[in-house]
Design a protein around this motif. Structure first.
Motif, PDB file in Angstrom:
ATOM      1  N   ARG A  17       0.834  -1.201   0.000  1.00  0.00           N
ATOM      2  CA  ARG A  17       0.000   0.000   0.000  1.00  0.00           C
ATOM      3  C   ARG A  17       0.868   1.250   0.000  1.00  0.00           C
ATOM      4  O   ARG A  17       1.748   1.387   0.844  1.00  0.00           O
ATOM      5  CB  ARG A  17      -0.880   0.031   1.237  1.00  0.00           C
ATOM      6  N   PRO A  18       0.619   2.161  -0.938  1.00  0.00           N
ATOM      7  CA  PRO A  18       1.380   3.410  -0.934  1.00  0.00           C
ATOM      8  C   PRO A  18       1.123   4.203   0.344  1.00  0.00           C
ATOM      9  O   PRO A  18       0.081   4.059   0.977  1.00  0.00           O
ATOM     10  CB  PRO A  18       0.825   4.166  -2.142  1.00  0.00           C
ATOM     11  N   LEU A  19       2.073   5.011   0.710  1.00  0.00           N
ATOM     12  CA  LEU A  19       1.907   5.944   1.817  1.00  0.00           C
ATOM     13  C   LEU A  19       1.230   7.181   1.233  1.00  0.00           C
ATOM     14  O   LEU A  19       1.703   7.738   0.242  1.00  0.00           O
ATOM     15  CB  LEU A  19       3.263   6.302   2.405  1.00  0.00           C
ATOM     16  N   ILE A  20       0.133   7.597   1.825  1.00  0.00           N
ATOM     17  CA  ILE A  20      -0.638   8.716   1.290  1.00  0.00           C
ATOM     18  C   ILE A  20      -0.910   9.701   2.413  1.00  0.00           C
ATOM     19  O   ILE A  20      -1.325   9.297   3.499  1.00  0.00           O
ATOM     20  CB  ILE A  20      -1.974   8.237   0.685  1.00  0.00           C
ATOM     21  N   ASP A  21      -0.683  10.974   2.125  1.00  0.00           N
ATOM     22  CA  ASP A  21      -0.954  12.004   3.125  1.00  0.00           C
ATOM     23  C   ASP A  21      -1.895  13.043   2.549  1.00  0.00           C
ATOM     24  O   ASP A  21      -1.576  13.689   1.542  1.00  0.00           O
ATOM     25  CB  ASP A  21       0.341  12.663   3.584  1.00  0.00           C
ATOM     26  N   SER A  22      -3.043  13.217   3.210  1.00  0.00           N
ATOM     27  CA  SER A  22      -4.051  14.167   2.737  1.00  0.00           C
ATOM     28  C   SER A  22      -3.663  15.621   2.990  1.00  0.00           C
ATOM     29  O   SER A  22      -4.168  16.512   2.311  1.00  0.00           O
ATOM     30  CB  SER A  22      -5.406  13.870   3.391  1.00  0.00           C
ATOM     31  N   VAL A  23      -2.770  15.864   3.931  1.00  0.00           N
ATOM     32  CA  VAL A  23      -2.382  17.248   4.230  1.00  0.00           C
ATOM     33  C   VAL A  23      -1.377  17.766   3.199  1.00  0.00           C
ATOM     34  O   VAL A  23      -1.570  18.827   2.609  1.00  0.00           O
ATOM     35  CB  VAL A  23      -1.818  17.372   5.671  1.00  0.00           C
ATOM     36  N   SER A  24      -0.311  17.005   2.958  1.00  0.00           N
ATOM     37  CA  SER A  24       0.706  17.449   1.993  1.00  0.00           C
ATOM     38  C   SER A  24       0.382  17.018   0.563  1.00  0.00           C
ATOM     39  O   SER A  24       1.130  17.341  -0.354  1.00  0.00           O
ATOM     40  CB  SER A  24       2.085  16.923   2.399  1.00  0.00           C
ATOM     41  N   MET A  68      -5.005   3.303   9.264  1.00  0.00           N
ATOM     42  CA  MET A  68      -6.314   3.369   9.935  1.00  0.00           C
ATOM     43  C   MET A  68      -6.638   4.790  10.410  1.00  0.00           C
ATOM     44  O   MET A  68      -7.730   5.043  10.904  1.00  0.00           O
ATOM     45  CB  MET A  68      -6.345   2.409  11.126  1.00  0.00           C
ATOM     46  N   SER A  69      -5.691   5.700  10.226  1.00  0.00           N
ATOM     47  CA  SER A  69      -5.870   7.063  10.740  1.00  0.00           C
ATOM     48  C   SER A  69      -6.858   7.860   9.889  1.00  0.00           C
ATOM     49  O   SER A  69      -7.094   7.561   8.713  1.00  0.00           O
ATOM     50  CB  SER A  69      -4.527   7.804  10.767  1.00  0.00           C
ATOM     51  N   TYR A  72      -5.200   9.357   6.736  1.00  0.00           N
ATOM     52  CA  TYR A  72      -5.073   8.429   5.608  1.00  0.00           C
ATOM     53  C   TYR A  72      -6.437   8.177   4.974  1.00  0.00           C
ATOM     54  O   TYR A  72      -6.586   8.211   3.756  1.00  0.00           O
ATOM     55  CB  TYR A  72      -4.447   7.116   6.091  1.00  0.00           C
ATOM     56  N   ARG A  73      -7.453   7.921   5.807  1.00  0.00           N
ATOM     57  CA  ARG A  73      -8.790   7.636   5.284  1.00  0.00           C
ATOM     58  C   ARG A  73      -9.348   8.831   4.520  1.00  0.00           C
ATOM     59  O   ARG A  73     -10.044   8.665   3.519  1.00  0.00           O
ATOM     60  CB  ARG A  73      -9.727   7.203   6.408  1.00  0.00           C
ATOM     61  N   THR A  74      -9.031  10.034   4.966  1.00  0.00           N
ATOM     62  CA  THR A  74      -9.444  11.238   4.241  1.00  0.00           C
ATOM     63  C   THR A  74      -8.828  11.247   2.848  1.00  0.00           C
ATOM     64  O   THR A  74      -9.497  11.562   1.862  1.00  0.00           O
ATOM     65  CB  THR A  74      -9.036  12.514   5.010  1.00  0.00           C
ATOM     66  N   ALA A  75      -7.570  10.888   2.758  1.00  0.00           N
ATOM     67  CA  ALA A  75      -6.897  10.850   1.456  1.00  0.00           C
ATOM     68  C   ALA A  75      -7.596   9.882   0.508  1.00  0.00           C
ATOM     69  O   ALA A  75      -7.724  10.155  -0.687  1.00  0.00           O
ATOM     70  CB  ALA A  75      -5.427  10.465   1.628  1.00  0.00           C
ATOM     71  N   LEU A  76      -8.070   8.767   1.030  1.00  0.00           N
ATOM     72  CA  LEU A  76      -8.713   7.771   0.174  1.00  0.00           C
ATOM     73  C   LEU A  76     -10.023   8.268  -0.429  1.00  0.00           C
ATOM     74  O   LEU A  76     -10.492   7.725  -1.431  1.00  0.00           O
ATOM     75  CB  LEU A  76      -8.953   6.474   0.944  1.00  0.00           C
ATOM     76  N   THR A  77     -10.606   9.296   0.155  1.00  0.00           N
ATOM     77  CA  THR A  77     -11.851   9.857  -0.389  1.00  0.00           C
ATOM     78  C   THR A  77     -11.583  11.112  -1.209  1.00  0.00           C
ATOM     79  O   THR A  77     -12.500  11.674  -1.790  1.00  0.00           O
ATOM     80  CB  THR A  77     -12.848  10.196   0.750  1.00  0.00           C
ATOM     81  N   ASP A  78     -10.339  11.531  -1.241  1.00  0.00           N
ATOM     82  CA  ASP A  78      -9.921  12.736  -1.962  1.00  0.00           C
ATOM     83  C   ASP A  78      -9.748  12.438  -3.454  1.00  0.00           C
ATOM     84  O   ASP A  78      -9.680  11.286  -3.872  1.00  0.00           O
ATOM     85  CB  ASP A  78      -8.565  13.196  -1.415  1.00  0.00           C
ATOM     86  N   ASP A  79      -9.580  13.496  -4.229  1.00  0.00           N
ATOM     87  CA  ASP A  79      -9.228  13.374  -5.636  1.00  0.00           C
ATOM     88  C   ASP A  79      -7.714  13.190  -5.715  1.00  0.00           C
ATOM     89  O   ASP A  79      -6.950  14.161  -5.675  1.00  0.00           O
ATOM     90  CB  ASP A  79      -9.664  14.625  -6.403  1.00  0.00           C
TER      91      ASP A  79
END
Length: 182
Positions: A17-24, A68-69, A72-79
């Motif tokens: 799983r890639p590391l994904i950050d919704s903030v940056s 599970m944070s 991260y979950r926010t990023a999964l719903t982002d564009d």
């Protein structure tokens, strides 16, 4: 026909799983045996999670907590098409050598080696025999340490920064990316 959103969602759930950050707005894609522990340590520091990852122990193991944070979950719903994709790879022969050393040390591949070659690391397996083993297995479904380095996310999102740790200094390149992307 699946939508691009569905394709991206499926890709980000593919191992590793890639590391994904919704903030940056950052996606980091890596391959096991390609400095992934160092890369994860940088990622945790970059997004302000270094203290939590260090307290948890091994930076690689903190990934399961982070996934599970809320962040991260926010990023999964982002564009995710708006995110910067960083991809880290390693020369396949050097990666195979690293996997071979890991297999000798931990015996993680012994059952598969026995099935394919009729022998294990305990039998004095050579690197050449390990390469024979890799040539005989399905590199799309095998142990993650041996799979092709191409990740499904690369089919649906452009990689903005590709780092080959065989030819480039990982930390120098990550510093350049931080400076470029802010």
């Amino acid at each position: 026909m699946r939508s691009q959103f569905d394709q991206i969602g499926s890709a980000v759930r593919s191992p590793p799983r890639p590391l994904i950050d919704s903030v940056s707005k950052l996606i980091v894609v890596y391959s096991p045996k390609s400095a992934c522990t160092n890369l994860m340590a940088w990622f945790w520091q970059h997004i302000g999670e270094q203290e939590a990852a260090t307290a948890y122990g091994n930076p690689r193991h903190y990934r399961s907590i982070y996934c599970m944070s809320e962040r991260y979950r926010t990023a999964l719903t982002d564009d995710l098409t708006k995110y910067i994709v960083v991809r880290v790879v390693r020369d396949p022969i050097e990666r195979a050598a690293s996997s071979f050393r890991h297999a000798i040390k931990t015996k993680y591949a012994d059952e598969d080696l026995r099935h394919v070659l009729g022998r294990t690391t305990a039998d004095g397996l050579s690197f050449s025999e390990f390469i024979d083993y890799l040539e005989r297995i399905d590199l799309t479904t095998t142990n993650i340490h041996h799979r092709y380095q191409r990740h499904p996310i690369e089919e649906v999102l452009p990689v903005r920064h590709l780092i080959n740790i065989t030819d480039e200094n990982l930390y120098a390149r990550l510093n350049e990316i931080e400076a470029l992307e802010g």
